[in-house]
Motif scaffolding. Sequence first.
Motif, mmCIF file in Angstrom:
data_model
loop_
_atom_site.group_PDB
_atom_site.id
_atom_site.type_symbol
_atom_site.label_atom_id
_atom_site.label_comp_id
_atom_site.label_asym_id
_atom_site.label_seq_id
_atom_site.Cartn_x
_atom_site.Cartn_y
_atom_site.Cartn_z
ATOM 1 N N ASP A 1 0.872 -1.362 0.019
ATOM 2 C CA ASP A 1 -0.054 -0.006 0.135
ATOM 3 C C ASP A 1 0.773 1.167 0.016
ATOM 4 O OD1 ASP A 1 -2.243 -1.734 -0.315
ATOM 5 O OD2 ASP A 1 -2.657 -1.531 2.228
ATOM 6 N N ALA A 2 2.020 1.165 0.614
ATOM 7 C CA ALA A 2 2.853 2.550 0.857
ATOM 8 C C ALA A 2 3.448 2.841 -0.692
ATOM 9 C CB ALA A 2 4.027 2.152 1.750
ATOM 10 N N VAL A 3 4.001 1.699 -1.280
ATOM 11 C CA VAL A 3 4.610 1.917 -2.329
ATOM 12 C C VAL A 3 3.549 2.397 -3.277
ATOM 13 C CG1 VAL A 3 5.436 0.490 -4.421
ATOM 14 C CG2 VAL A 3 6.317 -0.148 -1.958
ATOM 15 N N ALA A 4 2.449 1.889 -3.604
ATOM 16 C CA ALA A 4 1.253 2.487 -4.413
ATOM 17 C C ALA A 4 0.877 3.771 -4.143
ATOM 18 C CB ALA A 4 0.097 1.420 -4.300
ATOM 19 N N ARG A 5 0.921 4.215 -2.864
ATOM 20 C CA ARG A 5 0.336 5.398 -2.429
ATOM 21 C C ARG A 5 1.691 6.455 -2.762
ATOM 22 N NH1 ARG A 5 -0.418 8.006 3.103
ATOM 23 N NH2 ARG A 5 -1.077 10.239 2.648
ATOM 24 N N ALA A 6 2.975 6.174 -2.534
ATOM 25 C CA ALA A 6 3.878 6.982 -2.924
ATOM 26 C C ALA A 6 4.048 7.282 -4.474
ATOM 27 C CB ALA A 6 5.254 6.232 -2.260
ATOM 28 N N ALA A 7 3.848 6.118 -5.192
ATOM 29 C CA ALA A 7 4.039 6.073 -6.518
ATOM 30 C C ALA A 7 2.747 7.217 -6.961
ATOM 31 C CB ALA A 7 3.722 4.854 -7.143
ATOM 32 N N SER A 8 1.604 7.073 -6.424
ATOM 33 C CA SER A 8 0.467 7.962 -7.073
ATOM 34 C C SER A 8 0.671 9.370 -6.683
ATOM 35 C CB SER A 8 -0.898 7.391 -6.276
ATOM 36 O OG SER A 8 -0.851 7.779 -4.865
ATOM 37 N N LEU A 9 1.364 9.496 -5.498
ATOM 38 C CA LEU A 9 1.688 11.068 -5.290
ATOM 39 C C LEU A 9 3.025 11.608 -6.018
ATOM 40 C CD1 LEU A 9 1.456 10.758 -1.123
ATOM 41 C CD2 LEU A 9 -0.067 11.905 -2.883
ATOM 42 N N GLY A 10 3.540 10.837 -6.748
ATOM 43 C CA GLY A 10 4.476 11.256 -7.729
ATOM 44 C C GLY A 10 5.956 11.263 -6.766
ATOM 45 N N LEU A 11 6.037 10.463 -5.689
ATOM 46 C CA LEU A 11 7.478 10.619 -4.928
ATOM 47 C C LEU A 11 8.347 9.466 -5.389
ATOM 48 C CD1 LEU A 11 5.752 11.120 -1.513
ATOM 49 C CD2 LEU A 11 6.549 12.980 -2.872
ATOM 50 N N ILE A 12 7.962 8.439 -5.775
ATOM 51 C CA ILE A 12 8.805 7.489 -6.154
ATOM 52 C C ILE A 12 8.034 6.674 -7.344
ATOM 53 C CG2 ILE A 12 7.741 5.718 -4.712
ATOM 54 C CD1 ILE A 12 10.525 4.887 -3.800
ATOM 55 N N ALA A 13 8.965 6.334 -8.183
ATOM 56 C CA ALA A 13 8.587 5.326 -9.496
ATOM 57 C C ALA A 13 9.132 4.095 -9.526
ATOM 58 C CB ALA A 13 9.048 6.495 -10.607
ATOM 59 N N GLY A 14 8.479 3.273 -10.416
ATOM 60 C CA GLY A 14 9.236 1.964 -10.446
ATOM 61 C C GLY A 14 10.178 2.022 -11.622
ATOM 62 N N TYR A 15 10.634 0.870 -12.137
ATOM 63 C CA TYR A 15 11.685 0.866 -13.170
ATOM 64 C C TYR A 15 10.880 0.668 -14.568
ATOM 65 C CZ TYR A 15 15.292 0.549 -9.604
ATOM 66 O OH TYR A 15 15.742 0.921 -8.395
ATOM 67 N N SER A 16 11.655 0.707 -15.520
ATOM 68 C CA SER A 16 11.060 0.659 -16.959
ATOM 69 C C SER A 16 10.627 -0.699 -17.195
ATOM 70 C CB SER A 16 12.143 1.068 -17.866
ATOM 71 O OG SER A 16 13.179 0.484 -17.762
ATOM 72 N N ASP A 17 11.127 -1.875 -16.492
ATOM 73 C CA ASP A 17 10.613 -3.322 -16.672
ATOM 74 C C ASP A 17 9.427 -3.351 -15.893
ATOM 75 O OD1 ASP A 17 11.381 -3.366 -14.077
ATOM 76 O OD2 ASP A 17 13.013 -4.882 -14.428
ATOM 77 N N GLY A 18 8.735 -2.449 -15.201
ATOM 78 C CA GLY A 18 7.523 -2.630 -14.494
ATOM 79 C C GLY A 18 7.584 -3.079 -13.050
ATOM 80 N N THR A 19 9.075 -3.292 -12.467
ATOM 81 C CA THR A 19 9.084 -3.761 -11.066
ATOM 82 C C THR A 19 9.474 -2.354 -10.370
ATOM 83 O OG1 THR A 19 11.488 -3.884 -11.531
ATOM 84 C CG2 THR A 19 10.140 -5.795 -11.835
ATOM 85 N N PHE A 20 9.305 -2.615 -9.096
ATOM 86 C CA PHE A 20 9.352 -1.510 -7.900
ATOM 87 C C PHE A 20 10.806 -1.885 -7.258
ATOM 88 C CE2 PHE A 20 9.333 0.217 -3.598
ATOM 89 C CZ PHE A 20 9.258 1.603 -4.099
ATOM 90 N N ARG A 21 11.213 -3.126 -7.168
ATOM 91 C CA ARG A 21 12.374 -3.507 -6.445
ATOM 92 C C ARG A 21 12.298 -3.019 -4.758
ATOM 93 N NH1 ARG A 21 16.237 -2.278 -11.658
ATOM 94 N NH2 ARG A 21 14.946 -3.312 -12.872
ATOM 95 N N PRO A 22 11.537 -3.412 -4.064
ATOM 96 C CA PRO A 22 11.403 -2.861 -2.618
ATOM 97 C C PRO A 22 12.755 -2.958 -1.967
ATOM 98 C CG PRO A 22 10.108 -4.873 -2.861
ATOM 99 C CD PRO A 22 10.652 -4.280 -4.183
ATOM 100 N N GLY A 23 13.476 -3.958 -2.179
ATOM 101 C CA GLY A 23 14.496 -4.010 -1.444
ATOM 102 C C GLY A 23 15.987 -3.521 -1.856
ATOM 103 N N ALA A 24 15.614 -2.831 -2.814
ATOM 104 C CA ALA A 24 16.966 -2.131 -3.633
ATOM 105 C C ALA A 24 17.412 -0.951 -2.566
ATOM 106 C CB ALA A 24 16.459 -1.695 -5.038
ATOM 107 N N THR A 25 18.541 -0.441 -2.550
ATOM 108 C CA THR A 25 18.765 0.554 -1.933
ATOM 109 C C THR A 25 18.696 1.987 -2.666
ATOM 110 O OG1 THR A 25 20.813 -0.823 -1.002
ATOM 111 C CG2 THR A 25 21.106 1.539 -1.124
ATOM 112 N N VAL A 26 18.188 3.016 -1.966
ATOM 113 C CA VAL A 26 17.936 4.228 -2.353
ATOM 114 C C VAL A 26 19.343 4.933 -2.208
ATOM 115 C CG1 VAL A 26 16.805 6.536 -1.948
ATOM 116 C CG2 VAL A 26 15.608 4.213 -1.596
ATOM 117 N N THR A 27 19.673 5.746 -3.508
ATOM 118 C CA THR A 27 20.811 6.518 -3.577
ATOM 119 C C THR A 27 20.460 7.975 -3.061
ATOM 120 O OG1 THR A 27 20.485 7.520 -5.563
ATOM 121 C CG2 THR A 27 21.736 5.454 -5.557
ATOM 122 N N ARG A 28 21.674 8.604 -2.636
ATOM 123 C CA ARG A 28 21.413 9.974 -2.158
ATOM 124 C C ARG A 28 20.723 11.045 -3.105
ATOM 125 N NH1 ARG A 28 24.729 11.994 1.679
ATOM 126 N NH2 ARG A 28 25.653 13.582 0.559
ATOM 127 N N ALA A 29 21.164 10.848 -4.391
ATOM 128 C CA ALA A 29 20.459 11.424 -5.528
ATOM 129 C C ALA A 29 18.918 11.304 -5.494
ATOM 130 C CB ALA A 29 21.203 11.384 -6.771
#
Length: 171
Positions: A1-29
């Motif tokens: 739910d958090a991922v979907a809501r964050a995406a709907s708010l435009g804060l975070i996006a998935g990857y071009s292959d349609g995945t979100f990769r929840p366990g991937a590390t977030v960079t400083r940028a």
Amino acid sequence: DAVARAASLGLIAGYSDGTFRPGATVTRAQFTLMLYRLAGEPAVTAAAKFPDVPATSRFASAVAWASQNGYVNGRADGRFDPSGAVTREQAVAILFRYSGGVSGMETLLSSVYRSQFTDSASVASYARAAFDWAIYNGVVSGTSATTLSPKRPATRAQIAVILLNFVDAIL
């Protein structure tokens, strides 16, 4: 739910292959870009002052804005390190600064938080007030009932939850 809501708010996006990769590390940028989006992508008055942030990069405006406003800092060598992982304590400190960086009632509970979380002594001095603020306001919780994992790189799922908690509790 958090991922979907964050995406709907435009804060975070998935990857071009349609995945979100929840366990991937977030960079400083990436984290700085998310904060910039949360702020509504305000106008930037000058270029980023960091030599490793090219003016043509997709995050240049975000880093310039966040740096000019004192929300983010560079490394000791003057670089921003855009591809470096943002740690949980860095993310919390950035949000604390963005919110105004003012401590309140949570300072009365700092000893409680420090006794609750067994790794609280490893929180860097610059992030202690920020962690107290974040715990008190429900912006962040531990990675377990007794650990904060402040030095651990933040994952995409963790950042989605932290940002939404921040939106709900502070904004």
